[in-house]
Structure formats: C-alpha cells, structure tokens
Design a protein around this motif. Structure first.
Motif, PDB file in Angstrom:
ATOM      1  N   LEU A 160       0.838  -1.213   0.000  1.00  0.00           N
ATOM      2  CA  LEU A 160       0.000   0.000   0.000  1.00  0.00           C
ATOM      3  C   LEU A 160       0.868   1.258   0.000  1.00  0.00           C
ATOM      4  CD1 LEU A 160      -2.830  -1.236   2.347  1.00  0.00           C
ATOM      5  CD2 LEU A 160      -3.199  -0.200   0.091  1.00  0.00           C
ATOM      6  N   LYS A 164       0.669   4.176  -2.749  1.00  0.00           N
ATOM      7  CA  LYS A 164       0.495   5.586  -2.392  1.00  0.00           C
ATOM      8  C   LYS A 164       1.500   6.460  -3.151  1.00  0.00           C
ATOM      9  CE  LYS A 164       0.089   8.537   1.584  1.00  0.00           C
ATOM     10  NZ  LYS A 164       0.674   8.882   2.839  1.00  0.00           N
ATOM     11  N   THR A 167       0.367   6.714  -6.836  1.00  0.00           N
ATOM     12  CA  THR A 167      -0.799   7.583  -7.107  1.00  0.00           C
ATOM     13  C   THR A 167      -0.492   9.035  -6.775  1.00  0.00           C
ATOM     14  OG1 THR A 167      -1.710   6.787  -5.035  1.00  0.00           O
ATOM     15  CG2 THR A 167      -2.680   5.905  -6.993  1.00  0.00           C
ATOM     16  N   GLU A 292      -8.277  -2.963   0.313  1.00  0.00           N
ATOM     17  CA  GLU A 292      -6.835  -2.657   0.379  1.00  0.00           C
ATOM     18  C   GLU A 292      -6.107  -3.264  -0.819  1.00  0.00           C
ATOM     19  OE1 GLU A 292      -6.337  -2.185   5.246  1.00  0.00           O
ATOM     20  OE2 GLU A 292      -5.186  -3.742   4.219  1.00  0.00           O
ATOM     21  N   CYS A 295      -6.828  -1.380  -3.950  1.00  0.00           N
ATOM     22  CA  CYS A 295      -6.047  -0.142  -3.988  1.00  0.00           C
ATOM     23  C   CYS A 295      -4.641  -0.409  -4.554  1.00  0.00           C
ATOM     24  CB  CYS A 295      -5.980   0.375  -2.544  1.00  0.00           C
ATOM     25  SG  CYS A 295      -5.195   1.933  -2.361  1.00  0.00           S
ATOM     26  N   ASP A 298      -4.960  -1.461  -8.375  1.00  0.00           N
ATOM     27  CA  ASP A 298      -5.340  -0.286  -9.170  1.00  0.00           C
ATOM     28  C   ASP A 298      -4.102   0.585  -9.417  1.00  0.00           C
ATOM     29  OD1 ASP A 298      -6.969   2.075 -10.115  1.00  0.00           O
ATOM     30  OD2 ASP A 298      -6.273   2.884  -8.195  1.00  0.00           O
ATOM     31  N   ILE A 329     -12.811   6.026  -5.358  1.00  0.00           N
ATOM     32  CA  ILE A 329     -12.550   4.797  -6.117  1.00  0.00           C
ATOM     33  C   ILE A 329     -13.507   4.653  -7.300  1.00  0.00           C
ATOM     34  CG2 ILE A 329     -11.382   3.607  -4.217  1.00  0.00           C
ATOM     35  CD1 ILE A 329     -13.835   1.967  -3.706  1.00  0.00           C
ATOM     36  N   THR A 457      -7.009   2.040   3.077  1.00  0.00           N
ATOM     37  CA  THR A 457      -7.301   2.356   1.680  1.00  0.00           C
ATOM     38  C   THR A 457      -6.839   3.789   1.403  1.00  0.00           C
ATOM     39  OG1 THR A 457      -9.466   2.823   2.606  1.00  0.00           O
ATOM     40  CG2 THR A 457      -9.257   0.796   1.343  1.00  0.00           C
ATOM     41  N   ASP A 458      -7.100   4.282   0.216  1.00  0.00           N
ATOM     42  CA  ASP A 458      -6.780   5.675  -0.076  1.00  0.00           C
ATOM     43  C   ASP A 458      -8.065   6.375  -0.507  1.00  0.00           C
ATOM     44  OD1 ASP A 458      -5.683   8.069  -0.624  1.00  0.00           O
ATOM     45  OD2 ASP A 458      -4.758   7.470  -2.531  1.00  0.00           O
TER      46      ASP A 458
END
Ligand code: FAD
Length: 576
Positions: A160, A164, A167, A292, A295, A298, A329, A457-458
């Motif tokens: 994750l 981060k 993204t 998660e 995320c 993706d 999302i 998550t984001d």
C-alpha cells in the motif's frame, strides 16, 4: 470526611505549594483545595465532595504522597473504600468432556504452551516468559508471526505504501509536476515486500531466543487435556503443558461455487504473492481486505471491479465516512457493484467468466483475468482437536472465553481471531497479554473499552467506539461534532480535501464515545480518540488540548470545537 491525596501518577513526596482554602470555608465538589508541584507539573487537588473545611492537616512546603490525609471536611460523608481494580469475572464458557487420553510428561514440557505464533501467540509467549514462565511456542509455518506478519497486515502495508507513492506521483501532474509513468519491476517489488516481512519475522526468532522460549515447528493438535501432538518435519513431538494458550488464528473463507484450484482465482495470500499484474481484476467482497488489495492493484495498473453484497463498501463503518472513499474509487475503478452477488465463476481459456445478480434479480456476466476472493475469514478452532482437551468449539470454529481469556477448561486460554470479532492484530496482542498475565498469576482481565478499526485504503477509513449507525440501532442518544477537511490547511497542502473527522459525544456529560475519520492517515489519527475514550475525556479536553499546526491531528481538535461551538476556522453550527 478525610480528604486524601488522590492518584497523582508515579509521584511521591510532592511539595504542597499553595493551600487554596482556610478552616471554616465552605467548598463545593470539585473546588480546588490545594496545589501540588511535581518536577513535571503543577496539580490541583479538587474537593471530592461539598462541605466545610474543619481542619487542614498540611502546611505549604510539606511533602505528600498518594493516600496522605490533607484536609478534613465537615458535612461530607467518607467515601466508601475504593474497590479493588479487578474487573468482574464473566461467566465461564461451557466445556465438553475431554475425549483425549494422552497423559504424563511429553517429549517437551512447558509451564505455558502457546499454540500458534501470530501477533496474539508470540505476544502471549513472550509476556509469559518475561513473567518467569517456562514457555513453549508451537508453529506450523516456517516463520513466526502468523497471518499478520507473513501474509496480512505487514506485506499489505508495504504494498500500500508503494501504491500511495505511485498515485501521489501521478496526481502531482495536476499541480504542475509531471513524472513519467512508473516502470514496475515485480521481482524487485516482491523482494522489497519480502524483506520487510523477513526483518520482522527474523526479529521474532531473536526475541524468542533471547527469552529462552522453545519453538517447536509443526502442526499441533490436542491429544489430552494437558497434551498436544505436533506433527513436524522430524515426526511427532508430544508437548505437555500445565497451562495452554490457543492462538490458532483464522484463514480465508472459500466459496463453494468458485474454482479455487484455478491459479487465476486467488485469496489475499495469493494477491500478496504479486505473481503478475492482471489486466482486469474482480475483487469479490468490498470489506477492508478486498479494498486494500484493490487499492494496490489499481495503482499497479490493473482495471479493478469490486462487487459487494451489502448496500455500501466497508459495511461496519458509517455511510458518511465511507462516502469520500467511494467517490474516489468510483473515479478510478472500472466498476463498483453494490447490492450484487456473484452466483457463478466459470474457468474459460480466455478468462474467468463471472455471473452477477443484482438486488432486482437481474443477471449479467463479465470476464476477468483474475478474481480475488475476499469475503471474510473463518477461525481455525475446528482444526486442532480441541475436544480432546475438553475445550468447546462452536459451529463456526470460534472458541468462547471469559474476560480473562479462559476457555471452559480453566487451564486453557484462547486469544485472537479464534475467539471472535473483530479479527484484528491489535485485539489479538491485547488478549495475548491478558492471557499470559492471568496464566502467570496476575489479576488481569480484558477491560478495554474500545478496539479501533482501520481500512488502509486511499483515503483511509478509521473508526473507534460507537458508530452513528450503532447508536441509532441501539437507541443511544449521541451528539456529534464534524469537521470537514476542506477547511484543514494541512489536508489542502497535501493536495487532498475529501476527509472528515466526526466525533460522537454523550449529550449528558459531553464525554466522547466514538469517532470516525476518513482521510489520509486516518488510521494514525484515530488512536488519539481511542485514548480519549479510555480516559473518559470530554469535548473540552479534546478542544482545549493544543494540537500542533498545521497537522491532520488538528481535525480532532476542530471536531470537538464544532461540537462545542467554539471553532473559529469555520462558522460554528451553534455558538457557545
Ligand atoms: P494468526 O495471525 O492467524 O496466526 C495464527 C498462527 O497459528 C499461524 O501462524 C498458524 O500457522 C498457526 N497455527 C494455527 N493452527 C496451528 C496448529 N494447529 N499448529 C501450529 N500452528 C498453528 N489486522 C490488523 O489489525 N491490521 C491490519 O492492517 C490487518 N491487515 C490484514 C491484511 C490481510 C491481507 C489479512 C489477511 C489480515 C489482516 N489483518 C489485519 C488481520 C490480522 O492479520 C489478524 O487479525 C491477526 O493476524 C490475528 O492474529 P492471531 O494471533 O489470532 O492469529
């Protein structure tokens, strides 16, 4: 009434700096009587009751400690002696008649034997060893650390973090800084994740050795009320025990209509193996683990679809808190199907053909390169022949315990995922300490008021204590203070404005009873509110605590001020 120095923390012989009352004064409950000054702080001692000051037992400059009598009050009754701080015992869970016959000393004996080395198990083993017990830790896996360290919390967070970075770099192009599209070397990425896991699990080996905890590798099953047979690479080792702590954890739920033997069908463990980056991926289950992983994939470039049976993602959290995550999302993923179930998965050469059915009964299908099944986890209670020790396991595989983590068999404890929800590492760790301390003769019980939950998550979604949904369902009156992060300087500086910090208060005493936060780092922020709830803090405590500026932590402060009506960074909903 004799007024004594209350609990002032770890201080002794603290000087009385000011006496704030005189003989004959009438005082109300909570009126300050005198001031003490430790080397850390000045503390006021409040009057525990209303009354008239009859006698002052100390002079300025005297040194006092907890329990010393400082003042005698007339017209107030002596408080009853403080009850011992032992949580009331809960009813003992049921036991079954022990079916196992193994008795005597095994090949290895432990005063305390712990079955399973996840966060609950290794914590229990290490704590019991630190309290002087001779401890044996049984683990089926090659490395210690359980699901959390090997195939759960830690590897997912390493990935994750990578997601981060990708993204954030991507989104900087909207602010005038454009990076090239990332080139992803999956072998290197996997090696990074494995190295993080390796450092932590290797660390556990060292910590076990340092405490002289004997680790027996292999799969353990009870063969009697004081015996476990461990099947390992070198055959069977019989491990006998005086007391045992079951920490066998949980495993992913598999669905019967899904071809789980097809390598394109994966669970969270498979997703963390990071074998490839599928073109189109279906995440079956919109809970924390599924989202998660969604995320991560993706960010790595997969086109993600999420399907969830309920009417919202992360069903345990309040809808308003989940909304900003949903909005984000929705803009990134190919599809998010709510109130929809998967009824069939067919393995075809060109992909996995998935049939969906929505809440109106309409069927439709689509084909994916991979399907990640993340529909929950089931406890491992049924796999350890617990009945041989007399320990009862329910139909789902959970083991019931009392508030000291004891099963119905008083020398056998159970902790972590195998005893119930929430299946979270920090709950397992806390229970592990309780079990180890009780097994070592200490007066401990599980008396935590709240257990925080976090989706990394984001943006992150975190909550603790009562949710608004629960309050409504249980008819509990709460009032809220909500601070939108669109007014947070720190959040805007981070290029993000979609967060919300919501605090719930008991309207009678203004104590905080719950919180929910959505936004970057919400998981870190929720800890402050967990402490506030445990300490019985109220809105003024949170609102008057100076938080550093500019930080996201200020949003907790501001949400309390929104409730109080004292906020100045926004127009308060009510002014006080
Ligand atoms: P486990 O971690 O399940 O460990 C049990 C251990 O016992 C295992 O090592 C198993 O091999 C061993 N064992 C079982 N039976 C036997 C036997 N008979 N003989 C020998 N050994 C045995 N929680 C969080 O709090 N935060 C997170 O961010 C988070 N992220 C997660 C992400 C993923 C992808 C997953 C799957 C889970 C996540 N969790 C998270 C949940 C967390 O991992 C679990 O709640 C936690 O690991 C439970 O700890 P435990 O000690 O009960 O058991």
């Amino acid at each position: 009434m004799e007024v004594k120095v209350p609990d002032i923390g770890d201080f002794k012989d603290v000087p009385v700096v000011t006496i704030l009352v005189s003989v004959g004064d009438t005082v109300a409950e909570e009126d300050p009587l005198l001031e003490l000054e430790s080397d850390k702080a000045t503390m006021e001692v409040p009057s525990p009751a209303a009354g008239k000051v009859a006698e002052i037992k100390v002079s300025e400059g005297d040194k006092v400690s907890q329990g010393d009598v400082i003042i005698v009050l007339e017209g107030a009754e002596d408080a009853p002696a403080e009850a011992p701080k032992e949580a009331p015992k809960t009813e003992a869970p049921k036991a079954v008649e022990a079916a196992g016959t193994a008795t005597g000393k095994g090949d290895v004996h432990g005063e305390v034997v712990v079955l399973g080395s996840g966060p609950g198990g290794y914590t229990a083993a290490f704590r019991a060893a630190d309290l002087g017990k001779n401890v044996v830790l049984i683990e089926a896996n090659n490395s210690l650390g359980g699901v959390c360290l090997n195939v759960g919390c830690i590897p997912s967070k390493a990935l994750l973090h990578v997601a981060k970075v990708i993204t954030e770099a991507e989104e900087m192009s909207a602010h005038g800084v454009t990076f090239a599209k990332p080139e992803i070397d999956l072998d290197e990425l996997r090696a990074f994740k494995d190295s993080v896991v390796g450092k932590l699990t290797g660390g556990l080996d060292g910590l076990a050795k340092g405490r002289k905890v004997k680790v027996v590798k292999g799969y353990g099953k009870f063969t009697g009320p004081n015996m476990i047979a461990v099947e390992g690479a070198d055959g069977t080792t019989n491990v006998s025990f005086d007391q045992c702590i079951i920490a066998a954890g949980s495993e992913p739920v598999a669905l019967p209509f899904i071809p789980h033997d097809d390598p394109r069908v994966i669970d969270s463990t498979g997703a963390l193996e990071l074998k490839d980056i599928p073109g189109r991926m279906l995440v079956l289950g919109g809970g924390i683990i599924g989202l998660e992983m969604a995320c991560v994939y993706d960010a790595l470039g997969s086109k993600v679809t999420v399907v969830e049976l309920m009417d919202q993602i992360i069903p345990g959290a309040d809808k308003d808190i989940v909304k900003p995550l949903m909005q984000r999302i929705k803009g990134r993923y190919e599809n998010i199907f709510l109130k929809t179930k998967v009824t069939a998965v067919e393995a075809l050469d060109e992909g996995l053909k998935v049939t969906f059915e929505d809440d109106t009964g309409k069927s439709f299908s689509d084909t994916f390169d991979k399907v990640l099944v993340a529909v929950g986890r089931k406890p491992n209670g049924k796999l350890i022949d617990a009945a041989n020790a007399g320990v009862a396991v329910d139909d789902r595989g959970f083991i019931a315990v009392d508030n000291q983590q004891r099963t119905g068999v008083s020398h056998i404890f159970a902790i972590g995922d195998v005893v119930g929800q929430p299946m979270l590492a920090h709950k397992a760790v806390h229970e592990g300490k309780v079990a180890a301390e009780v097994a070592s003769g200490e007066k401990r019980a599980f008396d935590a008021m709240v257990i925080p939950s976090v989706a990394y998550t984001d943006p992150e979604v975190a909550w603790v204590g009562m949710t608004e949904t629960q309050a409504k369902a249980q008819g509990v009156k709460v009032e809220k203070g909500v601070f939108p992060w669109a007014a947070s300087g720190k959040s805007l500086s981070n290029g993000r404005s979609e967060g919300i910090t919501k605090l719930l208060f008991n309207p009678d005493d203004q104590r905080v009873v719950g919180a929910a936060i959505v936004g970057t780092n919400a998981g870190d922020l929720i800890a402050e509110v967990a402490l506030a709830i445990e300490m019985g803090a109220d809105a003024v405590d949170l609102g008057h605590t100076i938080h550093p500026h500019p930080t996201l932590s200020e949003t907790v402060n501001f949400a309390a001020e929104m409730f109080e009506g004292t906020i100045t960074d926004l127009i308060p909903p009510k002014k006080r």
